[in-house]
Design an enzyme around this catalytic site. Structure first.
Site, PDB file in Angstrom:
ATOM      1  N   GLY A  26      -4.957  62.332  26.924  1.00 32.05           N
ATOM      2  CA  GLY A  26      -4.822  62.696  25.521  1.00 32.05           C
ATOM      3  C   GLY A  26      -3.424  62.576  24.969  1.00 32.05           C
ATOM      4  O   GLY A  26      -2.486  62.130  25.645  1.00 32.05           O
ATOM      5  N   ASP A  58     -10.629  58.720  30.631  1.00 33.22           N
ATOM      6  CA  ASP A  58     -10.961  58.939  29.224  1.00 33.22           C
ATOM      7  C   ASP A  58      -9.721  58.716  28.366  1.00 33.22           C
ATOM      8  O   ASP A  58      -8.693  59.361  28.560  1.00 33.22           O
ATOM      9  CB  ASP A  58     -11.475  60.376  29.030  1.00 33.22           C
ATOM     10  CG  ASP A  58     -11.887  60.653  27.586  1.00 33.22           C
ATOM     11  OD1 ASP A  58     -13.076  60.477  27.275  1.00 33.22           O
ATOM     12  OD2 ASP A  58     -11.016  61.035  26.786  1.00 33.22           O
ATOM     13  N   TYR A  63      -5.269  58.461  20.710  1.00 31.47           N
ATOM     14  CA  TYR A  63      -4.310  58.963  21.695  1.00 31.47           C
ATOM     15  C   TYR A  63      -3.122  58.014  21.873  1.00 31.47           C
ATOM     16  O   TYR A  63      -2.086  58.410  22.387  1.00 31.47           O
ATOM     17  CB  TYR A  63      -4.964  59.150  23.062  1.00 31.47           C
ATOM     18  CG  TYR A  63      -6.151  60.067  23.120  1.00 31.47           C
ATOM     19  CD1 TYR A  63      -6.407  61.016  22.130  1.00 31.47           C
ATOM     20  CD2 TYR A  63      -7.038  59.998  24.194  1.00 31.47           C
ATOM     21  CE1 TYR A  63      -7.505  61.847  22.205  1.00 31.47           C
ATOM     22  CE2 TYR A  63      -8.138  60.828  24.275  1.00 31.47           C
ATOM     23  CZ  TYR A  63      -8.374  61.744  23.279  1.00 31.47           C
ATOM     24  OH  TYR A  63      -9.473  62.560  23.360  1.00 31.47           O
ATOM     25  N   HIS A 125     -14.968  58.848  17.483  1.00 33.12           N
ATOM     26  CA  HIS A 125     -14.205  60.041  17.854  1.00 33.12           C
ATOM     27  C   HIS A 125     -14.614  61.286  17.071  1.00 33.12           C
ATOM     28  O   HIS A 125     -14.506  62.407  17.566  1.00 33.12           O
ATOM     29  CB  HIS A 125     -12.709  59.784  17.663  1.00 33.12           C
ATOM     30  CG  HIS A 125     -11.846  60.571  18.576  1.00 33.12           C
ATOM     31  ND1 HIS A 125     -10.659  60.105  19.091  1.00 33.12           N
ATOM     32  CD2 HIS A 125     -11.981  61.804  19.104  1.00 33.12           C
ATOM     33  CE1 HIS A 125     -10.116  61.014  19.873  1.00 33.12           C
ATOM     34  NE2 HIS A 125     -10.898  62.055  19.896  1.00 33.12           N
ATOM     35  N   SER A 161     -18.314  61.750  19.584  1.00 35.52           N
ATOM     36  CA  SER A 161     -17.612  62.981  19.935  1.00 35.52           C
ATOM     37  C   SER A 161     -17.637  63.911  18.730  1.00 35.52           C
ATOM     38  O   SER A 161     -17.566  63.456  17.582  1.00 35.52           O
ATOM     39  CB  SER A 161     -16.168  62.662  20.336  1.00 35.52           C
ATOM     40  OG  SER A 161     -15.489  63.812  20.799  1.00 35.52           O
ATOM     41  N   SER A 215     -11.379  70.338  26.642  1.00 37.74           N
ATOM     42  CA  SER A 215     -10.818  71.701  26.669  1.00 37.74           C
ATOM     43  C   SER A 215     -11.674  72.679  27.467  1.00 37.74           C
ATOM     44  O   SER A 215     -11.842  73.838  27.064  1.00 37.74           O
ATOM     45  CB  SER A 215     -10.610  72.240  25.246  1.00 37.74           C
ATOM     46  OG  SER A 215      -9.633  71.491  24.567  1.00 37.74           O
ATOM     47  N   LEU A 217     -10.874  74.207  30.024  1.00 39.68           N
ATOM     48  CA  LEU A 217     -10.005  75.254  30.573  1.00 39.68           C
ATOM     49  C   LEU A 217      -9.320  76.066  29.475  1.00 39.68           C
ATOM     50  O   LEU A 217      -8.312  76.738  29.729  1.00 39.68           O
ATOM     51  CB  LEU A 217      -8.953  74.631  31.496  1.00 39.68           C
ATOM     52  CG  LEU A 217      -9.506  73.834  32.682  1.00 39.68           C
ATOM     53  CD1 LEU A 217      -8.368  73.297  33.537  1.00 39.68           C
ATOM     54  CD2 LEU A 217     -10.455  74.676  33.526  1.00 39.68           C
ATOM     55  N   THR A 261      -7.282  67.256  32.754  1.00 37.22           N
ATOM     56  CA  THR A 261      -6.051  66.502  32.996  1.00 37.22           C
ATOM     57  C   THR A 261      -4.982  67.430  33.537  1.00 37.22           C
ATOM     58  O   THR A 261      -5.056  68.653  33.350  1.00 37.22           O
ATOM     59  CB  THR A 261      -5.547  65.825  31.710  1.00 37.22           C
ATOM     60  OG1 THR A 261      -4.468  64.936  32.024  1.00 37.22           O
ATOM     61  CG2 THR A 261      -5.051  66.854  30.706  1.00 37.22           C
ATOM     62  N   SER A 262      -4.017  66.863  34.205  1.00 41.91           N
ATOM     63  CA  SER A 262      -2.850  67.607  34.666  1.00 41.91           C
ATOM     64  C   SER A 262      -1.803  66.614  35.132  1.00 41.91           C
ATOM     65  O   SER A 262      -2.130  65.519  35.604  1.00 41.91           O
ATOM     66  CB  SER A 262      -3.211  68.555  35.819  1.00 41.91           C
ATOM     67  OG  SER A 262      -2.045  69.224  36.281  1.00 41.91           O
ATOM     68  N   ARG A 267      -3.218  70.169  41.075  1.00 44.83           N
ATOM     69  CA  ARG A 267      -4.283  70.516  40.132  1.00 44.83           C
ATOM     70  C   ARG A 267      -5.294  69.387  39.986  1.00 44.83           C
ATOM     71  O   ARG A 267      -6.482  69.640  39.770  1.00 44.83           O
ATOM     72  CB  ARG A 267      -3.673  70.886  38.781  1.00 44.83           C
ATOM     73  CG  ARG A 267      -2.907  72.194  38.828  1.00 44.83           C
ATOM     74  CD  ARG A 267      -2.353  72.590  37.486  1.00 44.83           C
ATOM     75  NE  ARG A 267      -1.631  73.853  37.561  1.00 44.83           N
ATOM     76  CZ  ARG A 267      -0.956  74.398  36.567  1.00 44.83           C
ATOM     77  NH1 ARG A 267      -0.923  73.775  35.385  1.00 44.83           N
ATOM     78  NH2 ARG A 267      -0.326  75.542  36.715  1.00 44.83           N
TER      79      ARG A 267
END
Length: 307
Positions: A26, A58, A63, A125, A161, A215, A217, A261-262, A267
Site C-alpha cells: 500500500g 496485492d 498505491y 478500487h 473493492s 486492515s 489488524l 504487510t510488514s 512479522r
C-alpha cells in the site's frame, strides 16, 4: 460461524483458482518517494515475502507501487505462474480524477509496469466515483471494460473493492453471464467492523464472492483503546502465538482472506504461520461480540453512512 477446522493454506475463487494470504504494498511504502522513484526497500520486502512463502502480492494503481512489484517479479526465482498478482483501477477520489483515461488504459499500464502478460485479479478500487472523475465512465461501463479484458486474457479474474450490496447487484446486471460476475470484494474487515456495509459478508459468501480483508489488524494498529486487548493477550498466551496471529486466524476462520504487510521479517513469518492452531467457536464468538460492541471504521466514513 467459523469455517471448518484444519483450514487449507489457500482459498479458492468460485472458478476454482487457488488464492492465498496477500502481501500488501500500500501507499505507506511510497510516502517518502516521488512518483517516478522505485522504492528499493519495497522491492526487497516483496522479494523477502516471496522467499518466506507469500504467493499473493496485492498492489494498485493508486498505491503507485506496481513498478516495485514488477521489479520483484523480474528478480525472484519463484515462477510467475506460482504468484498471484492483484492490482486495481483507481476511478478517482474527491478532487482527484482517475489516473488513467479509461479502465482499459489502467489495465494496459498495469501490465507494462508489472512486466507481465496477465494479471491474476483486477479490481475496481472503489464504487464511489462520478463520471467526471473517471473521464466519463459509470460503474457499469468500468465493469464492462474489465469483462472485455478478461475475455482478451489480460486479466484472469475480476472483482471490486469497497462494494456494498447495491454495487454488486449493478455489476451482476452489467455482466454478460455469471462467468463474469465479481469473484472478490476486498473490504475493510476486522472485529470492530465485521460488515463494512450492511450484511455484505453474508451476501458475498452466499453468492460465491470471496471476501478479502484489508486492515485486518486494525485493533492493534489503529484503535487507541483496544477493547479486545485482554482477550487477544489471553488467546495469544494460550496458543503460543502473537496477538496479530490470533487476529489473522480469526479472519481466516470467518472465511475471509487477509491482506497484510510488514517491513519486519519476523512479522512476515508470523503472518504465514497460522495453520497449526484453531480458535474454538466460543473464542470466535467472544471476539465477534466484543467487536460488535466497540465499532470502529478506519476508511470511507461518509460513503457508508447510509449503506
Amino acid at each position: 460461524m467459523t469455517q471448518s477446522n484444519l483450514l487449507p493454506k489457500t482459498f479458492r475463487t468460485k472458478s476454482g483458482k487457488e488464492i492465498s494470504i496477500a502481501l500488501g504494498t500500500g501507499t505507506k511504502w511510497k510516502q517518502a518517494q516521488t512518483i517516478n522513484d522505485v522504492s528499493t526497500e519495497l522491492v526487497d520486502n516483496i522479494l523477502l515475502g516471496l522467499k518466506l512463502g507469500f504467493r499473493h502480492i496485492d498492489t494498485a494503481e493508486a498505491y503507485n507501487t506496481q513498478k516495485e512489484v514488477g521489479e520483484a517479479l523480474k528478480r525472484t526465482d519463484v515462477p510467475r505462474e506460482d504468484i498471484w498478482v492483484t492490482t486495481k483501477y483507481s476511478p478517482g477520489w474527491g478532487s482527484i480524477k482517475a489516473y488513467s483515461k479509461s479502465p482499459s488504459d489502467s489495465i494496459d499500464k498495469a501490465l507494462a509496469q508489472l512486466g507481465v502478460d496477465y494479471v491474476d485479479l483486477f479490481l475496481i478500487h472503489s464504487p464511489f466515483f462520478t463520471t467526471e472523475q473517471t473521464h466519463g465512465y459509470t460503474l457499469e461501463q468500468a465493469w464492462e471494460a474489465l469483462v472485455e479484458a478478461k475475455k482478451a486474457g489480460k486479466v484472469r479474474e475480476i472483482g471490486i473493492s469497497n462494494a456494498a450490496i447495491p454495487h454488486l447487484e449493478k455489476l451482476f446486471a452489467a455482466s454478460p453471464s455469471p462467468e463474469y460476475y465479481p469473484v472478490v470484494n476486498q473490504i475493510e474487515f476486522h472485529p470492530f467492523l465485521q460488515n463494512q456495509s450492511k450484511n455484505i459478508v453474508r451476501f458475498c459468501q452466499e453468492h460465491g464472492i470471496l471476501v478479502e480483508a484489508f486492515s485486518p489488524l486494525a485493533p492493534l494498529a489503529r484503535v487507541e483503546t483496544n477493547a479486545l486487548a485482554e482477550t487477544l493477550k489471553r488467546l495469544a498466551e494460550k496458543y503460543k502465538k502473537t496477538e496479530a496471529q490470533v487476529l489473522l486466524r480469526y479472519t481466516l476462520q470467518r472465511g475471509i482472506l487477509p491482506v497484510t504487510t510488514s517491513s519486519k521479517e519476523s512479522r512476515l513469518k508470523e503472518s504465514l504461520n497460522l495453520f497449526d492452531f484453531e480458535l474454538t467457536d466460543e473464542e470466535v464468538n467472544e471476539i465477534n461480540k466484543i467487536g460488535d460492541a466497540n465499532p470502529y471504521r478506519a476508511f470511507f466514513h461518509e460513503q457508508f453512512k447510509d449503506l
